[in-house]
Design an enzyme around this catalytic site. Structure first.
Site, mmCIF file in Angstrom:
data_model
loop_
_atom_site.group_PDB
_atom_site.id
_atom_site.type_symbol
_atom_site.label_atom_id
_atom_site.label_comp_id
_atom_site.label_asym_id
_atom_site.label_seq_id
_atom_site.Cartn_x
_atom_site.Cartn_y
_atom_site.Cartn_z
ATOM 1 N N ASP A 188 42.497 131.104 107.264
ATOM 2 C CA ASP A 188 41.810 131.583 108.255
ATOM 3 C C ASP A 188 40.367 132.666 107.779
ATOM 4 O O ASP A 188 40.648 133.143 106.941
ATOM 5 C CB ASP A 188 42.594 132.670 109.049
ATOM 6 C CG ASP A 188 41.654 133.411 110.215
ATOM 7 O OD1 ASP A 188 41.940 132.688 111.254
ATOM 8 O OD2 ASP A 188 40.989 134.427 110.162
ATOM 9 N N TYR B 66 32.740 136.566 107.540
ATOM 10 C CA TYR B 66 33.221 137.197 106.419
ATOM 11 C C TYR B 66 32.176 136.585 105.239
ATOM 12 O O TYR B 66 32.317 137.220 104.183
ATOM 13 C CB TYR B 66 34.729 136.718 106.198
ATOM 14 C CG TYR B 66 35.489 137.022 107.231
ATOM 15 C CD1 TYR B 66 35.392 137.698 108.227
ATOM 16 C CD2 TYR B 66 36.880 135.963 107.438
ATOM 17 C CE1 TYR B 66 36.285 137.771 109.231
ATOM 18 C CE2 TYR B 66 37.801 136.410 108.270
ATOM 19 C CZ TYR B 66 37.437 137.244 109.381
ATOM 20 O OH TYR B 66 38.262 137.395 110.271
ATOM 21 N N LYS C 107 35.248 130.976 112.812
ATOM 22 C CA LYS C 107 34.784 131.468 113.856
ATOM 23 C C LYS C 107 33.303 131.717 114.354
ATOM 24 O O LYS C 107 32.812 131.887 113.291
ATOM 25 C CB LYS C 107 35.487 133.122 113.887
ATOM 26 C CG LYS C 107 36.967 132.925 113.436
ATOM 27 C CD LYS C 107 37.769 134.353 113.852
ATOM 28 C CE LYS C 107 39.084 134.379 112.980
ATOM 29 N NZ LYS C 107 39.022 134.650 111.361
ATOM 30 N N HIS D 195 34.686 134.594 117.995
ATOM 31 C CA HIS D 195 35.079 135.694 117.138
ATOM 32 C C HIS D 195 35.645 137.050 118.143
ATOM 33 O O HIS D 195 36.719 137.583 117.966
ATOM 34 C CB HIS D 195 34.375 136.048 116.220
ATOM 35 C CG HIS D 195 34.954 136.817 114.928
ATOM 36 N ND1 HIS D 195 34.663 136.683 113.820
ATOM 37 C CD2 HIS D 195 35.941 137.587 114.907
ATOM 38 C CE1 HIS D 195 35.319 137.443 112.783
ATOM 39 N NE2 HIS D 195 36.228 137.932 113.409
ATOM 40 N N SER E 168 45.508 138.730 100.964
ATOM 41 C CA SER E 168 45.674 139.591 99.759
ATOM 42 C C SER E 168 44.922 138.950 98.505
ATOM 43 O O SER E 168 44.861 137.738 98.501
ATOM 44 C CB SER E 168 47.421 139.529 98.933
ATOM 45 O OG SER E 168 47.372 140.282 98.041
ATOM 46 N N ASN F 74 54.326 137.735 100.317
ATOM 47 C CA ASN F 74 53.942 137.339 101.804
ATOM 48 C C ASN F 74 54.372 135.994 102.227
ATOM 49 O O ASN F 74 54.542 135.713 103.461
ATOM 50 C CB ASN F 74 52.723 137.753 102.051
ATOM 51 C CG ASN F 74 52.009 138.997 101.979
ATOM 52 O OD1 ASN F 74 53.064 139.961 101.554
ATOM 53 N ND2 ASN F 74 50.753 139.418 101.665
HETATM 54 N N1 LIG Z 1 39.693 137.899 114.574
HETATM 55 C C1 LIG Z 1 39.454 139.041 114.082
HETATM 56 O O1 LIG Z 1 38.627 139.928 114.780
HETATM 57 C C2 LIG Z 1 40.064 139.479 112.791
HETATM 58 C C3 LIG Z 1 40.049 140.815 112.316
HETATM 59 C C4 LIG Z 1 40.848 141.250 111.145
HETATM 60 C C5 LIG Z 1 41.348 140.325 110.445
HETATM 61 N N2 LIG Z 1 41.295 138.947 111.107
HETATM 62 C C6 LIG Z 1 42.175 138.152 110.290
HETATM 63 O O2 LIG Z 1 43.444 138.548 109.841
HETATM 64 C C7 LIG Z 1 43.734 138.141 108.415
HETATM 65 C C8 LIG Z 1 44.716 139.270 107.836
HETATM 66 O O3 LIG Z 1 44.170 140.571 108.396
HETATM 67 P P1 LIG Z 1 43.512 141.784 107.356
HETATM 68 O O4 LIG Z 1 43.145 141.198 106.033
HETATM 69 O O5 LIG Z 1 42.768 142.681 108.086
HETATM 70 O O6 LIG Z 1 44.850 142.695 106.957
HETATM 71 P P2 LIG Z 1 46.314 142.610 106.482
HETATM 72 O O7 LIG Z 1 46.574 141.128 106.295
HETATM 73 O O8 LIG Z 1 47.123 143.319 107.631
HETATM 74 O O9 LIG Z 1 46.395 143.509 105.236
HETATM 75 C C9 LIG Z 1 45.669 143.121 104.005
HETATM 76 C C10 LIG Z 1 45.687 144.513 103.318
HETATM 77 O O10 LIG Z 1 46.989 144.674 102.922
HETATM 78 C C11 LIG Z 1 47.179 144.470 101.393
HETATM 79 N N3 LIG Z 1 48.313 143.838 101.085
HETATM 80 C C12 LIG Z 1 48.741 142.458 101.439
HETATM 81 N N4 LIG Z 1 49.964 142.220 101.148
HETATM 82 C C13 LIG Z 1 50.637 143.271 100.719
HETATM 83 C C14 LIG Z 1 51.665 143.551 100.331
HETATM 84 N N5 LIG Z 1 52.748 142.414 100.279
HETATM 85 N N6 LIG Z 1 52.097 144.802 99.927
HETATM 86 C C15 LIG Z 1 51.096 145.643 99.860
HETATM 87 N N7 LIG Z 1 49.830 145.659 100.274
HETATM 88 C C16 LIG Z 1 49.587 144.177 100.645
HETATM 89 C C17 LIG Z 1 46.042 143.826 100.879
HETATM 90 O O11 LIG Z 1 45.350 144.346 99.641
HETATM 91 P P3 LIG Z 1 45.301 143.260 98.270
HETATM 92 O O12 LIG Z 1 44.284 142.272 98.701
HETATM 93 O O13 LIG Z 1 45.002 144.154 97.146
HETATM 94 O O14 LIG Z 1 46.687 142.818 98.100
HETATM 95 C C18 LIG Z 1 44.855 144.170 101.979
HETATM 96 O O15 LIG Z 1 44.232 145.578 101.591
HETATM 97 C C19 LIG Z 1 42.261 138.670 107.889
HETATM 98 O O16 LIG Z 1 41.905 138.321 106.499
HETATM 99 C C20 LIG Z 1 41.473 137.571 108.893
HETATM 100 O O17 LIG Z 1 41.579 136.438 108.381
HETATM 101 C C21 LIG Z 1 40.856 138.511 112.144
#
Ligand SMILES: NC(=O)c1ccc[n+]([C@@H]2O[C@H](COP(=O)([O-])OP(=O)(O)OC[C@H]3O[C@@H](n4cnc5c(N)ncnc54)[C@H](OP(=O)(O)O)[C@@H]3O)[C@@H](O)[C@H]2O)c1
Length: 286
Positions: A51, A56, A81, A114, A239, A248
C-alpha cells in the site's frame, strides 16, 4: 521465496470480483531512499500486497523493489492513491498516469481517492470518483476505491455514481474502532481497509492488550492485528524492521476467542482515539 509463506494470507473478494490479500505492507513514512530496500525485505518476509500513495513520495522505490524481486506481477497486489491537489478530472488523469510511470509495474490493482476534501473543489469528490472509474474501464487498474470517506461522503457517491467503491481505507484500531464509517462501508458491500492498524504503536502498551498477549504467548502487535483480521478488515502494518515485518506477518496460526475480540473492541475511545486528521475538515494540499 517459498509459496508456503504466502498461502496462509486469506484472499478477500471485492465487490467487483477481484481478490485482495487481507494482510499487506504499508509504506507511509518510509523515506524514498530506503523504500526499495524496505519493500524488498517485506517481499522476502512473504508480503504480496503493498500500500503506497503519491503523497508518500516513494512509489518509485516500491516499483524498483517489485521489478527486482522476480515475483510474477499477478502474484502481487499494489495500491496507490490520488494526492489531494489533483481532484479536478484532468489533474486526476495526469496524476494517475504519473503514478503508473513512477511505479513502472504495468497495471495497478487498486487506486483510491486519498481524502474526500469535502471543503475543497466545491465538494465535488463524486466527480473525482467518476473520473477514477475510467481507469478500470481502460484496464489500467483492476479496482478503484476511496479513503477517509465518512458515511455522508459514501451517501453522496450513492447519488452521483453508478459504481460502488471496492474499499474504503479509514483509520481503524482499538482506540478508534470507527464503527459508523465501517458500518456505512460494509452495508454497501465496500470492504474496510484499516489504516494505522496498531495506531502507530500507541495501542501496544495497553494493559488489556498486554494481558491477552501474555496469555497467548503472542506479542501485543500480533494480538491487535489478529483482532482486525477476525473483524474482516484488510490491514497493511508498516515497519522498517525485518523482525517486526515477520512478527506482523505471523497472524494465521492462532485465534482470539470472542471474549478477547470484545475486550479489544471495548478499548474504543471514539473521536478522542483518532490519531490522524478528521476527514470532515481535513483540507491539506501538499
Ligand atoms: N489512507 C490514509 O489516509 C492513510 C493514513 C495513514 C496510513 N495509511 C496506510 O496504513 C499503513 C499503516 O499505517 P501507519 O504506517 O500509519 O501505522 P501502523 O502500521 O499502525 O504503525 C507503524 C508504526 O509502528 C511501528 N511498528 C510496526 N510494527 C511493530 C511491532 N510489531 N511492534 C512495535 N512497533 C511496531 C513502526 O515502527 P518501525 O518502522 O520502527 O518498525 C511504525 O512506527 C501506512 O503505511 C499506509 O500504507 C493510510
Amino acid at each position: 521465496m517459498s509459496s508456503e509463506t504466502t498461502t496462509h494470507v486469506p484472499n478477500l473478494t471485492l465487490n467487483d470480483g477481484s481478490t485482495i490479500p487481507q494482510l499487506g505492507f504499508g509504506v507511509f513514512q518510509v523515506p524514498p531512499e530506503d523504500t526499495a530496500e524496505t519493500v524488498t525485505k517485506a517481499l522476502e518476509a512473504g508480503y504480496r500486497h503493498i500500500d503506497t500513495a503519491e503523497m508518500y513520495g516513494n512509489e518509485k522505490g516500491v516499483g524498483e523493489a517489485i521489478r527486482a524481486s522476480g515475483i510474477p506481477r499477478d502474484e502481487l497486489f499494489v495500491t496507490s492513491k490520488l494526492n489531494n491537489g489533483f481532484h479536478e478530472p484532468d489533474s486526476a488523469r495526469k496524476a494517475f498516469d504519473q503514478t503508473l510511470t513512477d511505479l513502472d509495474i504495468g497495471h495497478l490493482d487498486l487506486f483510491l481517492i486519498h481524502w474526500p476534501l469535502p471543503t475543497k473543489y466545491d465538494g465535488t469528490y463524486a466527480e473525482t470518483w467518476n473520473t477514477l472509474t475510467e481507469f478500470v474501464a481502460d484496464g489500467r487498474t483492476r479496482s478503484v476505491g476511496v479513503s477517509n470517506f465518512q458515511p455522508e461522503h459514501l451517501a453522496q457517491l450513492d447519488k452521483e455514481s453508478d459504481v460502488v467503491p471496492a474499499v474504503n481505507q479509514i483509520e481503524v484500531h482499538p482506540y478508534l474502532t470507527n464503527e459508523k464509517a465501517r458500518r456505512a462501508s460494509l452495508d454497501r458491500g465496500i470492504l474496510v481497509e484499516a489504516w494505522s492498524p496498531i495506531a502507530q504503536g500507541a495501542v501496544l502498551g495497553d494493559p488489556a492488550v498486554a494481558a491477552i498477549a501474555d496469555r497467548l504467548g503472542r506479542t501485543p502487535a500480533q494480538v491487535v492485528l489478529r483482532w482486525h483480521v477476525q473483524r474482516g478488515d484488510i490491514i497493511f502494518p508498516k515497519s522498517m524492521s525485518a523482525d517486526r515485518m515477520r512478527e506482523n506477518f505471523a497472524l494465521f496460526d492462532f485465534e482470539l476467542e470472542g471474549s478477547d475480540v470484545d475486550a479489544v473492541s471495548a478499548l474504543d475511545k471514539g473521536e478522542d482515539g483518532r490519531s490522524g486528521p478528521n476527514p470532515d475538515v481535513f483540507d491539506y494540499i501538499p
